[in-house]
Design a protein around this motif. Structure first.
Motif, PDB file in Angstrom:
ATOM      1  N   HIS A   1       0.842  -1.191   0.000  1.00 41.99           N
ATOM      2  CA  HIS A   1       0.000   0.000   0.000  1.00 41.99           C
ATOM      3  C   HIS A   1       0.883   1.248   0.000  1.00 41.99           C
TER       4      HIS A   1
ATOM      5  N   GLU B   1      -3.689   6.312   0.333  1.00 44.12           N
ATOM      6  CA  GLU B   1      -4.964   5.881  -0.230  1.00 44.12           C
ATOM      7  C   GLU B   1      -6.156   6.536   0.460  1.00 44.12           C
TER       8      GLU B   1
ATOM      9  N   THR C   1      -7.458   5.713   3.275  1.00 40.47           N
ATOM     10  CA  THR C   1      -8.219   4.772   4.098  1.00 40.47           C
ATOM     11  C   THR C   1      -7.414   4.430   5.348  1.00 40.47           C
TER      12      THR C   1
END
Length: 397
Positions: free
Chosen positions: A153, A176, A178
């Motif tokens: 990620h 991202e 999140t």
């Protein structure tokens, strides 16, 4: 559990196989990388391959696992397997890769030992391999499930700080948008970077920040091999990665995890860059109002080279029953004479029932562990983390 017939064969052949494991592991990696060059480029640590430490670790793990099966047939060496599984999970190892390893490992065994590898011998060691491999696959499957956000990620660098001439910390946030899975005090993440030659090399770095933050913070020691394999990733991070850049991170892994739930006295011992997981542990203890005794031990070349020293002292001071003991090879004027040179715990009180956590060079951890056992700390209560291939078993093999 190893079958009775295979156990007899492994017992009879372990001296010969164990004695040849160094050569076997060297031939294994040569064959593996000739058939799958992408594994050396994008998965295996090229620095560890160049130095030979990965070969030593592999040989030690195989010999250690086989010896354990013979000595304790009803008990699996979960501590050793757990450490390997955490490292594998941080790299994204998949179950099907064990068949590839098997193919090239047993080809190397046959090449090195020749006619000594009878069908009976091959079958026995095949059983050893798959007992180990299947145990690791099961452990890694559980780790992937627990991590939730497995895989790679993107994380954005929001701050970098030169802590010492050789150590820089990087503060990162999820790119991202999140929430990322939280970590436990003492764990690490893998960082994957693309190097100038196109290789995507992976290294592990302990998380410095205490759990509970949405950010990740890692401390990177620059290895003086420069851009050579031994220091290519740390060199890249120190010289090329700036605020605003993005790094690929794995989920948190690692089995050196602080357990402060029992109220037992704690001892956190580190040397050099091994301080990083200890800062995470101390930050957690300070944030949760830990009240049991905590002994902090650290060794370094000099106060100027002691990365995160201010946090080391600050977190220790926040705890109601804690003391820090720092040893330096080149101390400042006025530093206590009995805290100069190598760590000597003879003058440090270690409470009964202490749980100890160690991180640093292997000779340091071996010496501290021996001193702690001499002071009555149970071996089962001493936990350690090796940065790089775990050579503890290799040196015992």
């Amino acid at each position: 559990m190893l079958s009775e017939q295979s156990a007899a064969t492994v017992r009879a052949t372990l001296p010969a196989v164990g004695g040849a494991l160094g050569e076997i592991s060297e031939r294994f990696y040569e064959g593996l990388f000739a058939a799958h060059p992408e594994l050396l480029r994008d998965l295996f640590n090229r620095g560890n391959q160049a130095s030979g430490t990965q070969r030593q670790a592999l040989a030690g793990a195989i010999a250690g696992f086989a010896a354990h099966l013979l000595e304790h047939p009803d008990r699996r060496p979960d501590e050793m397997l757990g450490r390997i599984a955490h490292k594998h999970a941080s790299l994204g190892i998949a179950p099907e890769q064990y068949a590839v390893v098997h193919e090239h490992l047993f080809a190397a065994i046959a090449e090195v030992l020749g006619e000594a590898v009878t069908p009976e011998v091959a079958a026995a060691w095949d059983e050893v391999y798959w007992l180990m491999a299947n145990a690791l696959v099961a452990l890694e499957k559980r780790l992937y499930e627990e991590a939730g956000a497995a895989g790679w990620h993107p994380w954005e660098v929001v701050e970098r700080v030169a802590e010492t001439p050789d150590v820089t910390t990087f503060l990162l946030r999820p790119a991202e948008g999140t929430p990322a899975p939280d970590h436990r005090p003492g764990q690490y993440v893998s960082v994957r970077v693309e190097l100038p030659d196109g290789a995507r090399q992976i290294r592990q770095y302990s998380l410095v920040a205490a759990p509970g933050s949405a950010l990740r913070r890692i401390g990177v020691k620059r290895l003086h091999g420069g851009p050579s394999p031994e220091g290519e990733v740390s060199h890249h991070l120190h010289t090329r990665v700036e605020v605003g850049d993005t790094l690929e991170l794995s989920a948190p892994y690692g089995d050196l995890v602080l357990d402060d739930s029992t109220g037992a006295p704690l001892l956190l011992a580190s040397a050099g860059i091994g301080v990083t997981p200890m800062i995470s542990m101390l930050g957690h203890l300070a944030a949760t109002g830990h009240r049991a005794p905590v002994t902090v031990v650290h060794a370094d070349r000099s106060p100027a080279g002691h990365a995160l020293r201010a946090e080391h002292e600050e977190y220790t001071a926040k705890l109601p029953d804690a003391a820090a003991h720092f040893w330096y090879e080149r101390p400042e004027p006025g530093h206590p004479a009995d805290r100069t040179g190598l760590v000597d715990l003879s003058g440090v009180a270690v409470a009964s029932g202490t749980r100890a956590y160690l991180c640093g060079p292997l000779p340091f951890m071996r010496a501290v562990r021996a001193q702690l056992i001499g002071k009555g700390v149970a071996p089962a209560d001493i936990h350690y983390e090796v940065f790089g291939p775990d050579l503890w078993f290799a040196q015992d093999a």
